[in-house]
Structures are given as C-alpha cells and as structure tokens.
Design a protein around this motif. Structure first.
Motif, short mmCIF file in Angstrom:
data_model
loop_
_atom_site.label_atom_id
_atom_site.label_comp_id
_atom_site.label_asym_id
_atom_site.label_seq_id
_atom_site.Cartn_x
_atom_site.Cartn_y
_atom_site.Cartn_z
N UNK A 11 -152.50 -36.29 -22.88
CA UNK A 11 -153.65 -35.96 -23.70
C UNK A 11 -154.89 -35.94 -22.83
N UNK A 12 -155.75 -35.00 -23.11
CA UNK A 12 -156.99 -34.88 -22.36
C UNK A 12 -157.75 -36.20 -22.41
N UNK A 13 -158.23 -36.63 -21.30
CA UNK A 13 -158.93 -37.93 -21.24
C UNK A 13 -160.19 -37.92 -22.09
N UNK A 14 -160.87 -36.81 -22.13
CA UNK A 14 -162.11 -36.73 -22.91
C UNK A 14 -161.82 -36.46 -24.38
N UNK A 15 -160.71 -35.78 -24.64
CA UNK A 15 -160.35 -35.45 -26.02
C UNK A 15 -158.93 -35.96 -26.27
N UNK A 22 -152.00 -29.52 -18.44
CA UNK A 22 -152.82 -29.14 -17.30
C UNK A 22 -153.40 -30.41 -16.67
N UNK A 23 -153.34 -30.49 -15.36
CA UNK A 23 -153.91 -31.65 -14.67
C UNK A 23 -154.87 -31.18 -13.59
N UNK A 24 -155.87 -32.02 -13.36
CA UNK A 24 -156.84 -31.72 -12.31
C UNK A 24 -156.12 -31.67 -10.96
N UNK A 27 -157.64 -35.07 -8.85
CA UNK A 27 -157.41 -36.44 -9.27
C UNK A 27 -156.25 -36.56 -10.26
N UNK A 28 -155.64 -35.45 -10.63
CA UNK A 28 -154.46 -35.42 -11.49
C UNK A 28 -154.72 -35.92 -12.91
N UNK A 29 -155.95 -36.02 -13.30
CA UNK A 29 -156.30 -36.39 -14.68
C UNK A 29 -155.87 -35.27 -15.61
N UNK A 30 -155.26 -35.62 -16.76
CA UNK A 30 -154.94 -34.57 -17.73
C UNK A 30 -156.22 -33.99 -18.33
N UNK A 31 -156.28 -32.69 -18.42
CA UNK A 31 -157.49 -32.04 -18.93
C UNK A 31 -157.12 -30.94 -19.91
N UNK A 32 -157.88 -30.85 -20.99
CA UNK A 32 -157.63 -29.78 -21.96
C UNK A 32 -158.33 -28.51 -21.51
N UNK A 33 -158.08 -27.45 -22.25
CA UNK A 33 -158.61 -26.15 -21.85
C UNK A 33 -160.13 -26.18 -21.72
N UNK A 43 -157.29 -25.61 -10.82
CA UNK A 43 -157.97 -26.15 -11.99
C UNK A 43 -158.44 -27.57 -11.73
N UNK A 44 -159.65 -27.86 -12.09
CA UNK A 44 -160.22 -29.19 -11.84
C UNK A 44 -160.84 -29.75 -13.11
N UNK A 45 -161.01 -31.09 -13.12
CA UNK A 45 -161.59 -31.75 -14.29
C UNK A 45 -163.11 -31.61 -14.29
N UNK A 46 -163.68 -31.27 -13.15
CA UNK A 46 -165.12 -31.12 -13.10
C UNK A 46 -165.57 -30.69 -11.73
N UNK A 47 -166.87 -30.53 -11.60
CA UNK A 47 -167.43 -30.07 -10.33
C UNK A 47 -167.19 -31.05 -9.20
N UNK A 48 -167.21 -32.37 -9.53
CA UNK A 48 -167.00 -33.38 -8.49
C UNK A 48 -165.68 -33.16 -7.77
#
Ligand SMILES: [Zn+2]
Ligand SMILES: [Zn+2]
Length: 123
Positions: A11-15, A22-24, A27-33, A43-48
């Motif tokens: 599950x997306x960490x933020x949602x 999908x994973x970053x 950092x391999x964090x799960x991320x939603x669309x 694909x990345x979880x963010x700009x960082x």
C-alpha cells in the motif's frame, strides 16, 4: 493464489488505502500512481530520490571516466613492452651479423648439433 497477490501488493505509504505494486527505484518505498514521479531514470517517490539517483549516476560516470583514462597508459605500456622485445630481437640479429665469420661457423655448428639432438629425440 489470492494470498500471493495480497503479499505482492503493497500500500502506498502516503495513501494507506491504495494498493500498488510500484516501488520507488531508489528507496523501494511503495508508491501509488498519484505519488509516483516518472522520469527517464525510472519511477521515484519524490524529487529527493530522483536527485539521489542522478547523483549516483554521476558518480558511476566519473568512475567510468577514470577507468577510461587508466586504460590509455596501460595500452601504451603493453605496446612499449612489445616494442622492446622486437627491438631486442633486431639488436640480436645485428649483433649476429657483425660477429666474425669464425663465430658464425661455430654458432651454426652448435645450432646444427642442437637441431640434430632435438629432431633426433623424435625419431
Ligand atoms: Zn524514494
Ligand atoms: Zn500515494
């Protein structure tokens, strides 16, 4: 079978209510669309994380460049080694040519004897 799918999906960490596979890429964090930052690097979880990847790419590029720089001198050293060997043989030939005739006779006789021994061993 259903359990397998459940395990694969995160599950997306933020949602937390949005399942995603999908994973970053960093950092391999799960991320939603919605949270996914799609770039030419993946694909990345963010700009960082995207910048982190770019920086590590840069490090790899610098390392490769250093390796490339090292390869030139190594080739040169190898060529120099061969050149020296050839030079040595040429020098040996010239020395042989400038030896007195009596030495030639003696050398040819010794080589003939050596040759006979070598070929004789196979007869
Ligand atoms: Zn990330
Ligand atoms: Zn999300």
């Amino acid at each position: 079978m259903a359990r397998k799918v459940e395990q694969r999906l995160s599950f997306c960490l933020a949602h937390q209510d949005r399942p995603t596979d999908t994973r970053c890429a960093a950092c391999l964090k799960p991320i939603c669309e919605e949270c996914t930052l799609t770039t030419e690097e993946g694909k990345f979880c963010g700009n960082d994380c995207y910048e982190k990847r770019l920086k590590s790419n840069e490090r790899v590029r610098v390392l490769k460049e250093e390796e490339e720089r090292e390869r030139g001198p190594r080739m040169m050293r190898m060529l120099m080694g061969w050149a020296l060997k050839i030079l040595f043989l040429v020098a040996l030939y010239f020395v042989y040519q400038h030896l007195p005739v009596t030495w030639h006779k003696w050398l040819n006789k010794s080589f003939a004897g050596l040759w006979k021994t070598v070929t004789g061993a196979f007869k």
